[in-house]
Design a protein around this motif. Structure first.
Motif, PDB file in Angstrom:
ATOM      1  N   ASP A   1       0.831  -1.185   0.000  1.00  0.00           N
ATOM      2  CA  ASP A   1       0.000   0.000   0.000  1.00  0.00           C
ATOM      3  C   ASP A   1       0.871   1.241   0.000  1.00  0.00           C
ATOM      4  OD1 ASP A   1      -2.365   1.312   0.008  1.00  0.00           O
ATOM      5  OD2 ASP A   1      -2.960   0.769   2.046  1.00  0.00           O
ATOM      6  N   THR A   2       0.532   2.241  -0.803  1.00  0.00           N
ATOM      7  CA  THR A   2       1.294   3.483  -0.843  1.00  0.00           C
ATOM      8  C   THR A   2       0.378   4.649  -0.505  1.00  0.00           C
ATOM      9  OG1 THR A   2       0.876   3.790  -3.200  1.00  0.00           O
ATOM     10  CG2 THR A   2       2.894   2.623  -2.596  1.00  0.00           C
ATOM     11  N   LEU A   3       0.985   5.754  -0.106  1.00  0.00           N
ATOM     12  CA  LEU A   3       0.227   6.954   0.228  1.00  0.00           C
ATOM     13  C   LEU A   3      -0.375   7.566  -1.024  1.00  0.00           C
ATOM     14  CD1 LEU A   3       2.595   8.784   2.712  1.00  0.00           C
ATOM     15  CD2 LEU A   3       0.356   7.852   3.223  1.00  0.00           C
ATOM     16  N   PRO A   4      -1.603   8.101  -0.925  1.00  0.00           N
ATOM     17  CA  PRO A   4      -2.146   8.858  -2.057  1.00  0.00           C
ATOM     18  C   PRO A   4      -1.299  10.110  -2.300  1.00  0.00           C
ATOM     19  CG  PRO A   4      -3.882   8.263  -0.514  1.00  0.00           C
ATOM     20  CD  PRO A   4      -2.586   7.902   0.127  1.00  0.00           C
ATOM     21  N   THR A   5      -1.246  10.546  -3.537  1.00  0.00           N
ATOM     22  CA  THR A   5      -0.388  11.655  -3.925  1.00  0.00           C
ATOM     23  C   THR A   5      -0.731  12.938  -3.179  1.00  0.00           C
ATOM     24  OG1 THR A   5      -0.187  10.665  -6.113  1.00  0.00           O
ATOM     25  CG2 THR A   5       0.460  12.961  -5.908  1.00  0.00           C
ATOM     26  N   GLN A   6      -2.025  13.265  -3.041  1.00  0.00           N
ATOM     27  CA  GLN A   6      -2.421  14.492  -2.344  1.00  0.00           C
ATOM     28  C   GLN A   6      -1.960  14.471  -0.894  1.00  0.00           C
ATOM     29  OE1 GLN A   6      -6.643  14.670  -2.866  1.00  0.00           O
ATOM     30  NE2 GLN A   6      -6.482  15.920  -4.725  1.00  0.00           N
ATOM     31  N   SER A   7      -2.118  13.346  -0.238  1.00  0.00           N
ATOM     32  CA  SER A   7      -1.712  13.226   1.161  1.00  0.00           C
ATOM     33  C   SER A   7      -0.200  13.370   1.289  1.00  0.00           C
ATOM     34  CB  SER A   7      -2.161  11.879   1.718  1.00  0.00           C
ATOM     35  OG  SER A   7      -1.704  11.698   3.027  1.00  0.00           O
ATOM     36  N   ARG A   8       0.538  12.789   0.356  1.00  0.00           N
ATOM     37  CA  ARG A   8       1.990  12.866   0.390  1.00  0.00           C
ATOM     38  C   ARG A   8       2.477  14.309   0.207  1.00  0.00           C
ATOM     39  NH1 ARG A   8       4.377   9.754  -4.188  1.00  0.00           N
ATOM     40  NH2 ARG A   8       2.428   8.717  -3.811  1.00  0.00           N
ATOM     41  N   ILE A   9       1.884  15.038  -0.751  1.00  0.00           N
ATOM     42  CA  ILE A   9       2.298  16.418  -1.016  1.00  0.00           C
ATOM     43  C   ILE A   9       1.940  17.322   0.159  1.00  0.00           C
ATOM     44  CG2 ILE A   9       1.864  18.419  -2.503  1.00  0.00           C
ATOM     45  CD1 ILE A   9       1.629  16.403  -4.833  1.00  0.00           C
ATOM     46  N   MET A  10       0.716  17.188   0.681  1.00  0.00           N
ATOM     47  CA  MET A  10       0.319  18.016   1.831  1.00  0.00           C
ATOM     48  C   MET A  10       1.197  17.723   3.046  1.00  0.00           C
ATOM     49  SD  MET A  10      -3.757  18.274   1.924  1.00  0.00           S
ATOM     50  CE  MET A  10      -4.655  17.953   0.460  1.00  0.00           C
ATOM     51  N   GLY A  11       1.538  16.480   3.263  1.00  0.00           N
ATOM     52  CA  GLY A  11       2.415  16.128   4.377  1.00  0.00           C
ATOM     53  C   GLY A  11       3.800  16.739   4.218  1.00  0.00           C
ATOM     54  N   LEU A  12       4.316  16.743   2.989  1.00  0.00           N
ATOM     55  CA  LEU A  12       5.632  17.330   2.731  1.00  0.00           C
ATOM     56  C   LEU A  12       5.620  18.837   2.974  1.00  0.00           C
ATOM     57  CD1 LEU A  12       8.538  16.962   1.673  1.00  0.00           C
ATOM     58  CD2 LEU A  12       7.634  17.370  -0.614  1.00  0.00           C
ATOM     59  N   ILE A  13       4.597  19.535   2.465  1.00  0.00           N
ATOM     60  CA  ILE A  13       4.503  20.988   2.676  1.00  0.00           C
ATOM     61  C   ILE A  13       4.314  21.290   4.158  1.00  0.00           C
ATOM     62  CG2 ILE A  13       3.155  23.056   2.150  1.00  0.00           C
ATOM     63  CD1 ILE A  13       2.567  21.755  -0.608  1.00  0.00           C
ATOM     64  N   SER A  14       3.516  20.483   4.840  1.00  0.00           N
ATOM     65  CA  SER A  14       3.313  20.656   6.276  1.00  0.00           C
ATOM     66  C   SER A  14       4.631  20.512   7.032  1.00  0.00           C
ATOM     67  CB  SER A  14       2.293  19.626   6.778  1.00  0.00           C
ATOM     68  OG  SER A  14       2.254  19.592   8.176  1.00  0.00           O
ATOM     69  N   MET A  15       5.414  19.519   6.663  1.00  0.00           N
ATOM     70  CA  MET A  15       6.700  19.308   7.322  1.00  0.00           C
ATOM     71  C   MET A  15       7.638  20.494   7.086  1.00  0.00           C
ATOM     72  SD  MET A  15       9.409  16.172   6.852  1.00  0.00           S
ATOM     73  CE  MET A  15       9.983  16.707   5.250  1.00  0.00           C
ATOM     74  N   ILE A  16       7.695  20.987   5.863  1.00  0.00           N
ATOM     75  CA  ILE A  16       8.572  22.125   5.543  1.00  0.00           C
ATOM     76  C   ILE A  16       8.133  23.363   6.328  1.00  0.00           C
ATOM     77  CG2 ILE A  16       9.265  23.717   3.699  1.00  0.00           C
ATOM     78  CD1 ILE A  16       9.131  21.252   1.797  1.00  0.00           C
ATOM     79  N   CYS A  17       6.830  23.658   6.347  1.00  0.00           N
ATOM     80  CA  CYS A  17       6.336  24.830   7.085  1.00  0.00           C
ATOM     81  C   CYS A  17       6.598  24.685   8.581  1.00  0.00           C
ATOM     82  CB  CYS A  17       4.843  25.018   6.831  1.00  0.00           C
ATOM     83  SG  CYS A  17       4.461  25.586   5.170  1.00  0.00           S
ATOM     84  N   GLY A  18       6.391  23.495   9.123  1.00  0.00           N
ATOM     85  CA  GLY A  18       6.621  23.275  10.551  1.00  0.00           C
ATOM     86  C   GLY A  18       8.076  23.442  10.936  1.00  0.00           C
ATOM     87  N   ILE A  19       8.969  22.895  10.131  1.00  0.00           N
ATOM     88  CA  ILE A  19      10.401  23.025  10.419  1.00  0.00           C
ATOM     89  C   ILE A  19      10.830  24.497  10.320  1.00  0.00           C
ATOM     90  CG2 ILE A  19      12.713  22.466   9.559  1.00  0.00           C
ATOM     91  CD1 ILE A  19      11.599  19.677   8.851  1.00  0.00           C
ATOM     92  N   CYS A  20      10.329  25.210   9.314  1.00  0.00           N
ATOM     93  CA  CYS A  20      10.676  26.632   9.167  1.00  0.00           C
ATOM     94  C   CYS A  20      10.131  27.445  10.336  1.00  0.00           C
ATOM     95  CB  CYS A  20      10.146  27.174   7.844  1.00  0.00           C
ATOM     96  SG  CYS A  20      11.051  26.558   6.415  1.00  0.00           S
ATOM     97  N   SER A  21       8.921  27.139  10.787  1.00  0.00           N
ATOM     98  CA  SER A  21       8.355  27.905  11.895  1.00  0.00           C
ATOM     99  C   SER A  21       9.115  27.647  13.192  1.00  0.00           C
ATOM    100  CB  SER A  21       6.869  27.584  12.081  1.00  0.00           C
ATOM    101  OG  SER A  21       6.687  26.304  12.637  1.00  0.00           O
ATOM    102  N   ALA A  22       9.576  26.429  13.404  1.00  0.00           N
ATOM    103  CA  ALA A  22      10.336  26.117  14.615  1.00  0.00           C
ATOM    104  C   ALA A  22      11.758  26.674  14.533  1.00  0.00           C
ATOM    105  CB  ALA A  22      10.379  24.604  14.839  1.00  0.00           C
ATOM    106  N   ALA A  23      12.335  26.688  13.345  1.00  0.00           N
ATOM    107  CA  ALA A  23      13.716  27.157  13.202  1.00  0.00           C
ATOM    108  C   ALA A  23      13.810  28.678  13.195  1.00  0.00           C
ATOM    109  CB  ALA A  23      14.323  26.594  11.922  1.00  0.00           C
ATOM    110  N   MET A  24      12.764  29.338  12.712  1.00  0.00           N
ATOM    111  CA  MET A  24      12.818  30.800  12.597  1.00  0.00           C
ATOM    112  C   MET A  24      11.795  31.474  13.496  1.00  0.00           C
ATOM    113  SD  MET A  24      13.521  31.222   8.500  1.00  0.00           S
ATOM    114  CE  MET A  24      11.864  30.818   8.043  1.00  0.00           C
ATOM    115  N   PHE A  25      11.570  30.924  14.682  1.00  0.00           N
ATOM    116  CA  PHE A  25      10.578  31.489  15.594  1.00  0.00           C
ATOM    117  C   PHE A  25      10.927  32.911  15.998  1.00  0.00           C
ATOM    118  CE2 PHE A  25      13.748  29.859  18.456  1.00  0.00           C
ATOM    119  CZ  PHE A  25      13.763  30.756  19.507  1.00  0.00           C
ATOM    120  N   TRP A  26      12.201  33.241  16.052  1.00  0.00           N
ATOM    121  CA  TRP A  26      12.667  34.565  16.453  1.00  0.00           C
ATOM    122  C   TRP A  26      12.259  35.646  15.457  1.00  0.00           C
ATOM    123  CZ3 TRP A  26      16.055  36.213  12.726  1.00  0.00           C
ATOM    124  CH2 TRP A  26      16.645  35.227  11.947  1.00  0.00           C
ATOM    125  N   MET A  27      11.837  35.222  14.247  1.00  0.00           N
ATOM    126  CA  MET A  27      11.337  36.177  13.247  1.00  0.00           C
ATOM    127  C   MET A  27       9.813  36.219  13.268  1.00  0.00           C
ATOM    128  SD  MET A  27      13.896  35.296  10.063  1.00  0.00           S
ATOM    129  CE  MET A  27      12.760  35.940   8.900  1.00  0.00           C
TER     130      MET A  27
END
Length: 181
Positions: free
Chosen positions: A101-127
């Motif tokens: 079984d593999t992840l649906p494409t929409q779920s995979r893309i949304m998860g990737l964007i979510s991960m990028i936004c979350g990491i950026c928000s945690a890394a650049m909280f001072w901004m």
């Protein structure tokens, strides 16, 4: 029955090589088995794939030749049959027959964007990025998990959720520290 001088394995009388370690065995008359010699530099060695040659090699290797269980390896683009699971994802039927079984494409893309936004928000909280990136990461993570109809867990969406929450908390602490400071 000859015994291998290298590993001590008992071999059948018609074996010229030990099936366990590959050592050349002596024949019954005491003469050494024929040794392969390199071809002359002007000739090209050719593998003889005739059934007679394959049978001779198999008998020389002993009764255990070819009886090892080979691992089943799933290679995308191989002999598997892609099957639709009506969710936008693909289910592969590999060689051994059990579906993967593999992840649906929409779920995979949304998860990737979510991960990028979350990491950026945690890394650049001072901004003060937690004010706009953390909600995006959390919302996309929730949407990615809702779009996931497969049995596979979307780990990128989970990472996006966790890092989005961390980014929001760090940004909140930063605002409190500045306002009291």
């Amino acid at each position: 029955m000859p015994i291998c001088p290298s590993c001590g394995t008992e071999n059948s009388a018609n074996n010229t090589f030990c099936p366990k370690c590959g050592t050349t065995l002596s024949s019954a008359s005491g003469n050494a088995a024929p040794v392969w010699e390199a071809p002359a530099s002007n000739s090209t060695p050719v593998w003889d794939a005739s059934p007679e040659h394959v049978a001779a090699v198999a008998s020389a290797m002993g009764d255990d030749y070819g009886k090892q269980d080979a691992p089943v390896i799933f290679v995308p683009g191989g002999d598997e049959t892609p099957v639709s699971d009506n969710s936008g994802g693909r289910v592969h039927k590999p060689i051994n027959g059990s579906p993967v079984d593999t992840l649906p494409t929409q779920s995979r893309i949304m998860g990737l964007i979510s991960m990028i936004c979350g990491i950026c928000s945690a890394a650049m909280f001072w901004m003060f990025s937690g004010f706009y990136l953390s909600p995006v990461a959390i919302i996309l993570s929730i949407m990615a998990n809702k779009k996931n109809t497969s049995t596979v867990k979307n780990s990128k969406a989970t990472i996006g959720m966790v890092t989005g929450i961390i980014g929001a908390v760090l940004t909140l602490f930063m605002v409190i520290a500045i306002s009291e400071g």
